[in-house]
Design a protein around this motif. Structure first.
Motif, PDB file in Angstrom:
ATOM      1  N   ASP A  58       0.822  -1.208   0.000  1.00  0.00           N
ATOM      2  CA  ASP A  58       0.000   0.000   0.000  1.00  0.00           C
ATOM      3  C   ASP A  58       0.857   1.259   0.000  1.00  0.00           C
ATOM      4  O   ASP A  58       1.698   1.452   0.870  1.00  0.00           O
ATOM      5  CB  ASP A  58      -0.933   0.029   1.211  1.00  0.00           C
ATOM      6  CG  ASP A  58      -2.069  -0.959   1.092  1.00  0.00           C
ATOM      7  OD1 ASP A  58      -2.308  -1.463  -0.023  1.00  0.00           O
ATOM      8  OD2 ASP A  58      -2.723  -1.224   2.118  1.00  0.00           O
ATOM      9  N   SER A 106      -1.409   8.622   4.111  1.00  0.00           N
ATOM     10  CA  SER A 106      -2.601   9.456   4.246  1.00  0.00           C
ATOM     11  C   SER A 106      -2.482  10.349   5.471  1.00  0.00           C
ATOM     12  O   SER A 106      -1.654  10.116   6.353  1.00  0.00           O
ATOM     13  CB  SER A 106      -3.852   8.584   4.370  1.00  0.00           C
ATOM     14  OG  SER A 106      -3.888   7.967   5.645  1.00  0.00           O
ATOM     15  N   THR A 112      -1.165   4.461   1.808  1.00  0.00           N
ATOM     16  CA  THR A 112      -2.388   4.365   1.018  1.00  0.00           C
ATOM     17  C   THR A 112      -2.080   4.532  -0.468  1.00  0.00           C
ATOM     18  O   THR A 112      -1.119   5.206  -0.836  1.00  0.00           O
ATOM     19  CB  THR A 112      -3.423   5.411   1.493  1.00  0.00           C
ATOM     20  OG1 THR A 112      -4.660   5.177   0.858  1.00  0.00           O
ATOM     21  CG2 THR A 112      -2.953   6.825   1.239  1.00  0.00           C
TER      22      THR A 112
END
Length: 124
Positions: A58, A106, A112
């Motif tokens: 991620d 984030s 993210t």
């Protein structure tokens, strides 16, 4: 001293056209734009001097250059689009002559995947 004046510079095959102004201002040695949410981020990539993009998890990507840089003293700028109210902190690390790793966190503090990622690299 002689002065050479021209409006275009090309390689010996007549490709890779550049104007003197573009050369004077500096041209990116690598750039890429891709969808950070895609299953295969490399398949969504558009760019120059980028062979592949490795999805490291991620919000973590390694951009692999087609042609290595001469050294790691290059300049990098990158960014991403974000959902309303959700800003990103972004940084790069693991500089190498053949790749660079970029990261997106984030505002909530977790890695993210941004919908649109772009990165430009200038250097030797």
């Amino acid at each position: 001293m002689s002065t050479l004046k021209t409006s275009n510079i090309q390689d010996t095959s007549g490709n890779n056209n550049s104007t003197p102004e573009q050369i004077n201002q500096g041209r990116a040695k690598a750039w890429v734009s891709f969808d950070g949410t895609a299953t295969d981020v490399s398949s969504t990539a558009n760019g120059y001097n980028v062979s592949t993009i490795t999805d490291e998890g991620d919000g973590q990507y390694t951009i692999n250059f087609t042609t290595d840089f001469a050294n790691t003293n290059y300049a990098v700028t990158h960014g991403a689009t974000y959902a309303a109210g959700n800003g990103y902190y972004h940084f790069y690390d693991n500089e190498a002559v053949g790749s660079i790793s970029i990261r997106f966190i984030s505002s909530a503090g977790s890695y993210t995947n941004p919908a649109h990622v772009s990165c430009v690299v200038f250097g030797d």
